[in-house]
Structures are given as structure tokens and as C-alpha cells.
Design a protein around this motif. Structure first.
Motif, PDB file in Angstrom:
ATOM      1  N   GLN A 456     129.424  96.364  50.599  1.00 21.76           N
ATOM      2  CA  GLN A 456     128.024  95.944  50.888  1.00 21.76           C
ATOM      3  C   GLN A 456     126.985  96.731  51.211  1.00 21.76           C
ATOM      4  O   GLN A 456     125.693  96.383  51.472  1.00 21.76           O
ATOM      5  CB  GLN A 456     128.074  94.716  52.151  1.00 21.76           C
ATOM      6  CG  GLN A 456     129.118  93.651  51.803  1.00 21.76           C
ATOM      7  CD  GLN A 456     129.216  92.689  52.980  1.00 21.76           C
ATOM      8  OE1 GLN A 456     128.368  92.919  54.063  1.00 21.76           O
ATOM      9  NE2 GLN A 456     130.159  91.737  53.055  1.00 21.76           N
ATOM     10  N   THR A 458     126.672  98.702  53.898  1.00 21.89           N
ATOM     11  CA  THR A 458     126.385  98.668  55.315  1.00 21.89           C
ATOM     12  C   THR A 458     126.873  99.443  56.282  1.00 21.89           C
ATOM     13  O   THR A 458     127.804 100.493  56.107  1.00 21.89           O
ATOM     14  CB  THR A 458     126.447  97.310  56.017  1.00 21.89           C
ATOM     15  OG1 THR A 458     127.781  96.889  55.727  1.00 21.89           O
ATOM     16  CG2 THR A 458     125.704  96.041  55.347  1.00 21.89           C
ATOM     17  N   THR A 460     127.363 100.493  60.767  1.00 20.57           N
ATOM     18  CA  THR A 460     127.155 100.359  62.050  1.00 20.57           C
ATOM     19  C   THR A 460     126.592 101.168  62.891  1.00 20.57           C
ATOM     20  O   THR A 460     126.978 102.505  62.799  1.00 20.57           O
ATOM     21  CB  THR A 460     128.468  99.847  62.765  1.00 20.57           C
ATOM     22  OG1 THR A 460     129.070  98.934  61.928  1.00 20.57           O
ATOM     23  CG2 THR A 460     128.218  99.393  64.324  1.00 20.57           C
ATOM     24  N   THR A 492     118.231  94.275  59.137  1.00 17.98           N
ATOM     25  CA  THR A 492     119.447  94.484  60.260  1.00 17.98           C
ATOM     26  C   THR A 492     120.006  93.215  60.913  1.00 17.98           C
ATOM     27  O   THR A 492     119.430  92.127  60.644  1.00 17.98           O
ATOM     28  CB  THR A 492     118.492  95.224  61.727  1.00 17.98           C
ATOM     29  OG1 THR A 492     117.440  94.245  62.101  1.00 17.98           O
ATOM     30  CG2 THR A 492     118.047  96.653  61.332  1.00 17.98           C
ATOM     31  N   GLU A 503     123.965  96.302  62.926  1.00 20.10           N
ATOM     32  CA  GLU A 503     124.313  96.577  61.401  1.00 20.10           C
ATOM     33  C   GLU A 503     123.074  96.765  60.542  1.00 20.10           C
ATOM     34  O   GLU A 503     122.183  95.524  60.735  1.00 20.10           O
ATOM     35  CB  GLU A 503     125.362  95.305  60.899  1.00 20.10           C
ATOM     36  CG  GLU A 503     126.437  95.412  61.900  1.00 20.10           C
ATOM     37  CD  GLU A 503     127.228  94.025  61.441  1.00 20.10           C
ATOM     38  OE1 GLU A 503     127.050  93.413  60.334  1.00 20.10           O
ATOM     39  OE2 GLU A 503     128.486  93.682  62.198  1.00 20.10           O
ATOM     40  N   LEU A 504     123.005  97.589  59.697  1.00 18.22           N
ATOM     41  CA  LEU A 504     121.921  97.563  58.702  1.00 18.22           C
ATOM     42  C   LEU A 504     122.275  98.226  57.630  1.00 18.22           C
ATOM     43  O   LEU A 504     123.383  98.776  57.348  1.00 18.22           O
ATOM     44  CB  LEU A 504     120.882  98.387  59.421  1.00 18.22           C
ATOM     45  CG  LEU A 504     120.721  99.930  59.562  1.00 18.22           C
ATOM     46  CD1 LEU A 504     119.429 100.606  59.557  1.00 18.22           C
ATOM     47  CD2 LEU A 504     121.630 100.475  60.501  1.00 18.22           C
ATOM     48  N   LYS A 505     121.388  98.124  56.455  1.00 15.84           N
ATOM     49  CA  LYS A 505     121.688  98.560  55.120  1.00 15.84           C
ATOM     50  C   LYS A 505     121.612 100.171  55.244  1.00 15.84           C
ATOM     51  O   LYS A 505     120.719 100.573  55.727  1.00 15.84           O
ATOM     52  CB  LYS A 505     120.895  97.946  53.942  1.00 15.84           C
ATOM     53  CG  LYS A 505     121.242  96.579  53.773  1.00 15.84           C
ATOM     54  CD  LYS A 505     122.327  96.347  52.898  1.00 15.84           C
ATOM     55  CE  LYS A 505     122.447  94.877  52.486  1.00 15.84           C
ATOM     56  NZ  LYS A 505     123.580  94.668  51.684  1.00 15.84           N
TER      57      LYS A 505
END
Length: 521
Positions: A456, A458, A460, A492, A503-505
Motif C-alpha cells: 500500500q 504506507t 508509520t 493520513t 499512518e500516511l502514504k
């Protein structure tokens, strides 16, 4: 909204209905859950256990059952929780009614007067709504600006059992583990920890006195809780003393074990204690009895010479029969490792159930498995810290320090979960402060990132307050992260109970950090 009488306003209410028991993925929450489960089983209360991973799931449940929500808070905890009416409004209050009276047969002047009154009333409602929203923003900003913790949830639940004269030794042990979890994860101040330890120590003395004359007090099935002034070394009674010294944050940072000089200092320390390497490198249980007799005092004396004044800590231990002994911190590390186990064949719910079961004395095999996972986690933590420090991965971004673990880093999968990454970040910051000569950097907080999902894309991220910050209101990153994400439209996900974890891209990381720098400068 608040419960003043735990028994009448909480427990006697839930006894007469089926209970939805929402439990966070947190050791303290698990311990509180175990106490409630024991109470429910005793009184035949029906309940459904619902694991929740973060605020989004809990907020949904809150909105669905808002009329039944009550807050259990110790009276001496000044958490400054806002009043319900200051934060939430019912939709019915916001509807602007045009009036139910019929205008048929009314004179034009009467219609005009009624219309003017309705317009004035609606204008007043809108003004009050704007004032309420402005006041709500101010209240939420003050409340959410910092993140801090009150009394352990497990201790609150144990107080409830004690008030009803239904407290058992198992419940007391779960309350001890819940408090120790707060201390291990640095969620409360040392003063708060010592104060609560004193409260639990009195309960331990009361329970031990109660069971002195019982027949099973010396049987293989007995359970004994003891107050101890023990070594601040992780899992040392289930490991070798050498491994524990090398993988405990406090000693690893003070000795600077990532360097050759630090390894040499460790050898000097062991020589000063008078412990042969052959003895300290074998399992603690296999060491010579003569060496273990005064080991704690000997290590504390030598630690003082090496500048380590906090080598011992007030804690509790538990004996199951004659063979099994655990410190409260041992159980915390084991349960935490089970809950965040990286094994691919286990889901989050499976890990939750495994961790919950490990707290029962009938599941010692699961607890021992958790101890092995905890050793793996602690080794990986210190190896990652050594790698970050030796390769200068910690850089200054101005108002904070920043460190990022790259995909492919050894054991990086262990640090994709919030508790593991938070502990790594705290230990890394302690070690960095001990290693750097830059005075300004010693006063800075740390932001750390680790890959979450390669599929995905992503990551942390976690924010840790400065090492010198010992105030109750410790962490301001939760609010800062939220503002930085809003300012950059970063994708986020703030779905953790620890607001300083997001969590974010991966592609949004740069602009998110730029916004965070601008916000904190």
C-alpha cells in the motif's frame, strides 16, 4: 457523563443488561478487561468482547451508544476532560423551526410581526451556534494540545472490585501489570509511578495476610505476590545477565554499547561487580547460587560508580507454585510482544486473544512464548539503535530530530506497530542524548518513521517529546501531526489511541515533514 459512585452508577447498571466490552490494544486495557471479565463471571453478567485498535472505531461506538457512555476517572486525576455539552450537540437542537401555528385568518400586521420574531429567533440561534462552535474549538485545542495519561485503567477496575469486596489476588496482579505497563512505556512520571506502587503495596500486604492461613498457601497451585526492590534489567531472570545488560535501554545507553569503548566499559563493570564472564553469559537460573545471593546489592554498588543511579526500581513479582516466577515488567514485555507479533499467519484479533489469554495463570505456555518474542524484540531494538547511531541516520530538521528506517532494514517489520516503534524511538532518543555532544540536540524531540505496508506504500510515524521533558503533559505531537496533515492535505490515518502515532502514504512524507517543520518553528 462522569461516574461518582462506581458501584451504583456503573456496575449495578451493567449487571441488568448485556454489555459490549470495548477493549483497546494496550496491555493496561487488557488487564482492566481481565478484571471486568472476572467480575462479570462472578455475577453472571453477559458481555461481548470487542477489540478496538484506535479512536475511529471507538468514536463510532460512542456515537451509537452516547446515552450510555460514562467516564470512570479517579477523583485525584486532573485530566481536564471537557463537559459533554461543550463538545457534542444533538441534531434536534440545530433545526430551525419555522413555527407550528397556522397563519390562516391572521391580519397582515400579525403575520409580519410573527415573521420578524421568527427571523430574530433564528438569528439568535445562529449567533449562539457560532459562539458555541468557537468555544468548542478553544476547549478542544486546550485539551488536545498535549497528550498525557492518568491512573491505570486496571487500577481503576481493581478499585471497583475492592469497593464491592470482590477483589481477588488475580485482579490485584492484573492491576500491578497495568501500572507497570504505564511505567515501561514512559506514560507516567516517576512520582506518579511510585505513588501508585505504594497504594498497590498496601493491597498486596492485605491479600498476603488474608491467605496466610489457607491450606493451599504452600501447594504447587498457590499464587504469591511480593513487593521487591529489583534490578532495572529487562527479562534478566529469564535470560542471561549479559544479554539483559546489553539489551536494556538504560544500561545500553549509559555504557554506549554500540561502540567498542562501550563494550570495554561493560567488561570493566562486570569485573567491578566480581562476576566471571562464564557465569553472566549463561542463563540466570543456572548461575551459581553463591553469586546470586547478593547480586542486586553488588550490581547497584558498582552501577553507582559508573554513574548509573537508577539501577533498581520498586516493583512486584509473582510466584506460581514453586517453579514459575515473573516480574511485572516481564509480563508487560511478553504481553506487548504477543499483541504486536509480526507473524504472517496471525491476524490482529488473534494476537489480541493470545495476549489476553497470556495474562491467565492457566496459560503459562503462552506467557513463555511471549517472553521469547520479547527477547527478539529487545535484541532487534538495540541492533537498530546501534545501526542508526553508527550510520548517522538521526538528522536535525530544525525544531526536531528525524530518523527514518528504510525498507529492507533488518527486523524492520517488528517496528511497523505503534507500541514497538514508540519504544524504539524513546530508546533511540535516550541513546542519542548520551552519545551526542551537541547541547541543543539534547533538548529536541524526535520524529521517527518506519515502513508499514510495501503493497500500500504506507509508513508509520511517531513523535517523541524531548528526553529532558518530565512534565505530566508530555506529548504535543498528536495535535501537531493533525495540523500538519490538514495544512498539506496529506492522506493520513490517525487510528491509534496514541495520538502521536499516524499512518500516511510514503509519497506524502516530504510535504508532511515540511509542514511540521513550519508549524513547530
Amino acid at each position: 457523563m462522569f461516574v461518582s459512585d462506581f458501584r451504583k452508577e456503573f456496575y449495578e447498571v451493567v449487571q441488568n443488561q448485556r454489555v459490549l466490552l470495548f477493549v483497546a490494544s494496550d496491555v493496561d486495557a487488557l488487564c482492566a478487561c481481565k478484571i471486568l471479565q472476572a467480575l462479570f463471571q462472578c455475577d453472571h453478567v453477559q458481555y461481548t468482547l470487542v477489540p478496538v485498535s484506535g479512536w475511529q472505531e471507538l468514536e463510532t461506538a460512542f456515537l451509537e451508544h452516547k446515552e450510555q457512555i460514562k467516564l470512570l476517572i479517579k477523583q485525584d486525576d486532573d485530566l481536564e476532560v471537557p463537559a459533554y455539552d461543550d463538545i457534542f450537540r444533538d441534531e434536534e437542537e440545530d433545526k430551525e423551526h419555522s413555527g407550528n401555528e397556522s397563519d390562516e385568518g391572521s391580519e397582515p400586521s400579525e403575520k409580519r410581526t410573527r415573521l420578524e420574531e421568527e427571523i430574530a429567533e433564528q438569528t439568535l440561534k445562529r449567533r449562539k451556534r457560532r459562539e458555541w462552535e468557537a468555544r468548542r474549538r478553544d476547549i478542544l485545542f486546550d485539551y488536545e494540545q498535549y497528550e498525557y495519561h492518568g491512573t491505570s485503567s486496571a487500577m481503576v477496575m481493581f478499585d471497583l472490585a475492592w469497593m464491592m469486596s470482590k477483589d481477588l489476588s488475580d485482579m490485584l496482579w492484573w492491576a500491578i501489570v497495568g501500572l507497570t505497563d504505564q511505567w515501561v512505556q514512559d506514560k507516567i512520571t516517576q512520582m506518579k509511578y511510585v505513588t501508585d506502587v505504594g497504594i498497590l503495596q498496601r493491597h498486596v500486604s492485605r491479600h498476603n495476610h488474608r491467605h496466610e492461613d489457607e491450606e493451599h498457601a504452600l501447594s504447587v497451585d498457590c499464587m504469591r505476590i511480593s513487593f521487591e526492590y529489583d534490578l532495572c534489567l529487562a527479562l534478566y531472570q529469564h535470560w542471561s545477565l549479559h544479554d539483559s545488560l546489553c539489551n536494556t535501554c538504560y544500561t545500553a545507553a549509559r555504557f554506549k554499547l554500540w561502540s567498542l569503548h562501550g563494550q570495554k566499559r561493560l567488561q570493566e563493570f562486570l569485573a567491578d561487580v566480581g562476576l566471571p564472564l562464564k557465569q553472566v553469559k549463561q542463563k540466570f537460573q543456572s548461575m551459581d547460587v553463591s553469586l546470586k545471593e547478593n547480586l542486586r546489592e553488588m550490581i547497584e554498588e558498582s552501577a553507582n560508580k559508573f554513574g548509573m543511579k537508577d539501577m533498581r526500581v520498586q516493583t512486584f513479582s509473582i510466584h506460581f507454585g514453586f517453579k514459575h516466577k515473573f516480574l511485572a515488567s516481564d509480563v508487560v514485555f511478553a504481553t506487548m510482544s504477543l499483541m504486536e507479533s509480526p507473524e504472517k499467519d496471525g491476524s490482529g484479533t488473534d494476537n489480541f486473544i493470545q495476549a489476553l489469554d497470556s495474562l491467565s495463570r492457566g496459560n503459562l505456555d503462552k506467557l513463555y512464548r511471549g517472553l521469547e518474542l520479547a527477547k527478539q524484540q529487545l535484541r532487534a531494538t538495540q541492533q537498530t539503535i546501534a545501526s542508526c547511531l553508527c550510520t548517522n541516520l538521526i538528522i536535525s530538521q530544525g525544531p526536531f530530530l528525524y530518523c527514518s528506517l528504510m525498507e529492507g532494514t533488518p527486523d524492520v517489520v517488528l517496528f511497523s506497530r505503534p507500541a514497538a516503534l514508540s519504544l524504539l524511538s524513546k530508546h533511540l532518543l535516550k541513546s542519542f542524548v548520551c552519545s551526542t555532544k551537541n547541547r541543543r540536540c539534547k533538548l529536541l524531540p524526535l520524529v521517527m518513521a518506519a515502513p508499514l505496508s510495501a503493497e500500500q506504500g504506507t509508513v508509520t510515524m511517531v513523535g517523541i517529546p524531548p528526553e529532558t521533558d518530565s512534565s505530566d503533559r508530555k506529548n504535543f505531537f498528536g495535535r501537531a501531526f493533525e495540523k500538519a496533515a490538514e495544512g498539506t492535505n496529506s492522506r493520513t490515518l490517525h487510528n491509534h489511541f496514541d495520538l502521536s502515532v499516524i499512518e500516511l502514504k510514503a509519497e506524502d512524507r516530504s510535504k508532511f515533514l515540511d509542514a511540521l517543520v513550519s508549524l513547530l518553528s
